[in-house]
Scaffold this motif. Structure first.
Motif, PDB file in Angstrom:
ATOM      1  N   MET A  81       0.979  -0.961  -0.134  1.00 52.06           N
ATOM      2  CA  MET A  81      -0.343  -0.147  -0.237  1.00 52.06           C
ATOM      3  C   MET A  81       0.932   1.135   0.287  1.00 52.06           C
ATOM      4  SD  MET A  81      -1.285  -0.214   3.574  1.00 52.06           S
ATOM      5  CE  MET A  81      -2.104   1.487   4.126  1.00 52.06           C
ATOM      6  N   PRO A  92       1.188  -3.337   5.028  1.00 49.80           N
ATOM      7  CA  PRO A  92       0.083  -2.759   5.447  1.00 49.80           C
ATOM      8  C   PRO A  92       0.581  -3.097   7.268  1.00 49.80           C
ATOM      9  CG  PRO A  92      -0.884  -4.790   3.921  1.00 49.80           C
ATOM     10  CD  PRO A  92       0.909  -4.405   3.902  1.00 49.80           C
ATOM     11  N   ASP A  93       2.007  -3.906   7.689  1.00 49.23           N
ATOM     12  CA  ASP A  93       2.001  -4.768   9.256  1.00 49.23           C
ATOM     13  C   ASP A  93       2.744  -3.646   9.173  1.00 49.23           C
ATOM     14  OD1 ASP A  93       2.810  -6.366   7.524  1.00 49.23           O
ATOM     15  OD2 ASP A  93       2.504  -7.634   8.655  1.00 49.23           O
ATOM     16  N   LEU A 153       0.680   1.626  13.646  1.00 49.59           N
ATOM     17  CA  LEU A 153       0.936   1.555  11.897  1.00 49.59           C
ATOM     18  C   LEU A 153       1.242   2.143  11.110  1.00 49.59           C
ATOM     19  CD1 LEU A 153      -1.758  -0.930  10.905  1.00 49.59           C
ATOM     20  CD2 LEU A 153       0.131  -1.803  11.797  1.00 49.59           C
ATOM     21  N   ALA A 170       0.690   2.987   8.612  1.00 50.46           N
ATOM     22  CA  ALA A 170      -0.072   3.185   7.567  1.00 50.46           C
ATOM     23  C   ALA A 170      -0.843   4.027   8.068  1.00 50.46           C
ATOM     24  CB  ALA A 170      -1.370   1.581   7.318  1.00 50.46           C
ATOM     25  N   ARG A 171      -1.060   3.814   9.433  1.00 49.50           N
ATOM     26  CA  ARG A 171      -1.861   4.958  10.386  1.00 49.50           C
ATOM     27  C   ARG A 171      -1.332   6.748  10.476  1.00 49.50           C
ATOM     28  NH1 ARG A 171      -4.944   2.925  15.141  1.00 49.50           N
ATOM     29  NH2 ARG A 171      -7.239   2.710  14.099  1.00 49.50           N
ATOM     30  N   LEU A 221       2.086  -9.790  15.176  1.00 48.65           N
ATOM     31  CA  LEU A 221       1.107  -9.630  14.577  1.00 48.65           C
ATOM     32  C   LEU A 221       1.419  -9.559  13.243  1.00 48.65           C
ATOM     33  CD1 LEU A 221      -2.449  -7.832  14.847  1.00 48.65           C
ATOM     34  CD2 LEU A 221      -1.371  -5.757  14.671  1.00 48.65           C
ATOM     35  N   LYS A 222      -0.171  -9.955  12.123  1.00 48.66           N
ATOM     36  CA  LYS A 222       0.882  -9.809  10.960  1.00 48.66           C
ATOM     37  C   LYS A 222      -0.449  -9.504  10.139  1.00 48.66           C
ATOM     38  CE  LYS A 222       4.313 -11.679  10.117  1.00 48.66           C
ATOM     39  NZ  LYS A 222       5.812 -11.160   9.356  1.00 48.66           N
ATOM     40  N   ILE A 223      -0.418  -8.470   9.408  1.00 45.01           N
ATOM     41  CA  ILE A 223      -1.859  -7.815   8.722  1.00 45.01           C
ATOM     42  C   ILE A 223      -1.857  -7.574   7.436  1.00 45.01           C
ATOM     43  CG2 ILE A 223      -3.053  -5.356   8.195  1.00 45.01           C
ATOM     44  CD1 ILE A 223      -2.605  -4.734  10.904  1.00 45.01           C
ATOM     45  N   LYS A 224      -2.317  -8.036   6.784  1.00 45.94           N
ATOM     46  CA  LYS A 224      -2.283  -8.554   5.119  1.00 45.94           C
ATOM     47  C   LYS A 224      -2.658  -7.579   4.938  1.00 45.94           C
ATOM     48  CE  LYS A 224      -2.138 -12.567   2.026  1.00 45.94           C
ATOM     49  NZ  LYS A 224      -2.706 -13.807   1.706  1.00 45.94           N
ATOM     50  N   TYR A 228      -4.648  -3.908   4.682  1.00 41.13           N
ATOM     51  CA  TYR A 228      -5.174  -2.565   5.371  1.00 41.13           C
ATOM     52  C   TYR A 228      -6.348  -1.412   5.111  1.00 41.13           C
ATOM     53  CZ  TYR A 228      -4.992   1.619   8.243  1.00 41.13           C
ATOM     54  OH  TYR A 228      -4.647   2.647   8.918  1.00 41.13           O
ATOM     55  N   LYS A 276      -9.212   1.604   5.075  1.00 44.83           N
ATOM     56  CA  LYS A 276      -9.267   2.799   6.298  1.00 44.83           C
ATOM     57  C   LYS A 276     -10.801   3.100   5.311  1.00 44.83           C
ATOM     58  CE  LYS A 276      -7.892   7.420   7.106  1.00 44.83           C
ATOM     59  NZ  LYS A 276      -6.790   8.317   7.634  1.00 44.83           N
ATOM     60  N   LEU A 328      -9.096  -1.893  14.089  1.00 46.20           N
ATOM     61  CA  LEU A 328      -8.244  -1.793  15.003  1.00 46.20           C
ATOM     62  C   LEU A 328      -8.810  -0.458  15.981  1.00 46.20           C
ATOM     63  CD1 LEU A 328      -5.803  -1.236  12.025  1.00 46.20           C
ATOM     64  CD2 LEU A 328      -5.508  -2.735  13.614  1.00 46.20           C
ATOM     65  N   ASP A 381      -9.862  -0.109  10.272  1.00 42.78           N
ATOM     66  CA  ASP A 381      -9.313   1.891   9.986  1.00 42.78           C
ATOM     67  C   ASP A 381     -10.470   2.302  10.358  1.00 42.78           C
ATOM     68  OD1 ASP A 381      -7.914   4.095  11.503  1.00 42.78           O
ATOM     69  OD2 ASP A 381      -6.399   3.667  10.406  1.00 42.78           O
ATOM     70  N   LEU A 382     -10.908   2.313  11.566  1.00 39.54           N
ATOM     71  CA  LEU A 382     -12.045   3.890  11.798  1.00 39.54           C
ATOM     72  C   LEU A 382     -12.011   4.749  11.926  1.00 39.54           C
ATOM     73  CD1 LEU A 382     -13.865   1.793  14.381  1.00 39.54           C
ATOM     74  CD2 LEU A 382     -14.155   1.617  11.600  1.00 39.54           C
ATOM     75  N   SER A 383     -10.404   5.731  11.285  1.00 42.46           N
ATOM     76  CA  SER A 383      -9.760   6.505  11.879  1.00 42.46           C
ATOM     77  C   SER A 383     -10.767   7.902  10.668  1.00 42.46           C
ATOM     78  CB  SER A 383      -8.528   6.759  12.143  1.00 42.46           C
ATOM     79  OG  SER A 383      -7.554   6.510  11.277  1.00 42.46           O
TER      80      SER A 383
END
Lengths: 155, 270
Positions: free
Chosen positions: A1, A18-19, A61, A63-64, B2-5, B7, B9, B28, B46-48
């Protein structure tokens, strides 16, 4: 991303996983002041500013940070040097590993509250651990810096 | 680790809810607790970007978005004025400022963690939870529900005039609490919550006649001590690394006694 952010005042765009954690992102960008310590969100070594607020870069993250501004100690050179000299004067840093995180959070405190009491300093810095000292040197350094600022920046 | 494939928003709550129905996807919050896990997440949601990071004050209530940070709670003037600095006192020893700038109200409440100071404090207040799918329900009901794939949108805290307090005991400042207690004295009665026992917070109520005496400030020290001793017996305690259950039971009696004393001293607010 893809993310786009301001890092120490410079706009950058990068392709990331992403992580990817923010700490790893800023270190890949050469900001080596940001240290990995406890990995349990408790030591404050990895403190950076995210939109001017101090946060733990090991726990957020990359990403944030998309669309936001990230500042590390490298981006606060003058301010950090000025305050850091007072910490050094007290020999407060000892091994120095906690110093970047401590300086970042102290600067956040001074920006938020330019005239803190000792209790307010202790409260604000409660999330910054130092395993060498008993925090007394850092506190003396902070008080001396605040006094210097009160006198208009003259020694 | 932690693994995230992927993301995402989220652009709307509907989209976030749809994504969250898949078991391998996850919402999150501040992700401070989640980060400590070894979870393999297919899509992190992500709800930000949904404007849920504000505390809105109306004539009747505070509406606290799920992405509001603990630091926002700590510094919010309206909340502190209304609830006698209860929220501030409940979060001020949670690690450090940097941590509280990340940890969210939604993450703290949805997780219904046993150690949660935030849950202990909100449960003592007249608090409702707004869930995207299930709608609005009292927090006291929500804490007993099993975890599901709904989304906690916001908390609604009624502005009920009264006296409020928050007390906790920690072995070391910034550690999890050994025991936490929230207190509210309103026209409806006296509510006490005990959390970090170490299971999640539970609600206790004081008998109507004693609540009336506390409200009027005429309860004797002996009466308060008796109420505290009796209520502390109602709280199931367990042992963990931080403290034994006998110690926690004793502590509960002490904190309840002190808390009721504070409520009585502060007196009723109109």
């Amino acid at each position: 991303m893809k993310i786009s952010l301001m890092l120490n005042g410079t706009k950058i765009e990068r392709e990331i996983a992403p992580d990817l954690l923010l700490i790893d992102f800023v270190r890949e960008e050469g900001c080596y002041s940001v240290k990995r310590g406890c990995e349990t969100s408790g030591c404050g070594l990895c403190t950076v500013f995210l939109d001017e607020k101090p946060v733990l870069s090991c726990s957020v993250l990359a990403a944030r940070a998309d669309g936001h501004a990230v500042t590390t100690l490298e981006g606060l050179q003058k301010e950090a040097e000025e305050f850091g000299a007072f910490i050094a004067d007290q020999g407060a840093e000892q091994c120095g590993f906690c110093n970047p995180g401590m300086i970042m959070n102290a600067i956040a405190l001074f920006r938020e509250n330019p005239d803190p009491t000792e209790e307010e300093m202790k409260e604000y810095l409660a999330g910054n651990l130092c395993r060498c000292s008993g925090y007394e040197g850092q506190l003396r350094g902070m008080k001396a810096f605040l006094e210097y600022k009160k006198q208009g920046g003259a020694v | 680790m932690l693994k995230i494939k992927n993301y995402v928003k989220a652009e709307s709550l509907e989209q976030a809810y749809e994504l969250n129905q898949k078991r391998s996807n996850r919402i999150l919050g501040g992700m401070l607790w989640m980060k400590m896990s070894n979870a393999q997440i297919q899509t992190a949601i992500d709800l930000s970007g949904l404007g849920l990071n504000e505390i809105e004050e109306t004539d009747e209530s505070f509406r606290i978005g799920c992405m509001v940070t603990l630091r926002q709670l700590e510094l919010h003037e309206g909340l502190n004025t209304w609830f006698d600095h209860m929220m501030q006192n409940s979060v001020k020893d949670i690690v450090g400022v940097q941590f509280r700038n990340l940890a969210t109200v939604g993450g703290s409440i949805f997780g219904r963690f046993g150690f949660s100071d935030v849950l202990t404090a909100f449960l003592a207040l007249d608090t409702e939870v707004e869930l995207f799918h299930a709608g609005i329900l009292p927090l006291r009901e929500f804490v007993t529900m099993p975890r599901d794939n709904d989304i906690l949108v916001r908390l609604i805290v009624k502005k009920t005039p009264g006296a409020y307090a928050y007390l906790c005991h920690r072995n070391v400042r910034t550690d999890f609490p050994v025991l936490a207690a929230g207190f509210a004295c309103t026209k409806e009665g006296v509510r006490i919550t005990v959390g970090a026992r170490p299971k999640k917070a539970m609600l206790l109520t004081v008998s109507e006649d004693m609540a009336a005496k506390i409200r009027e400030g005429v309860c004797s020290e002996e009466e308060i001590a008796r109420i505290a001793a009796s209520l502390a017996k109602e709280v199931p305690m367990e042992s963990n690394l931080r403290a034994g259950k006998e110690y926690r039971s004793h502590l509960a009696e002490v904190l309840i006694c002190r808390g009721l004393g504070i409520l009585q001293e502060r007196g009723p607010k109109e």
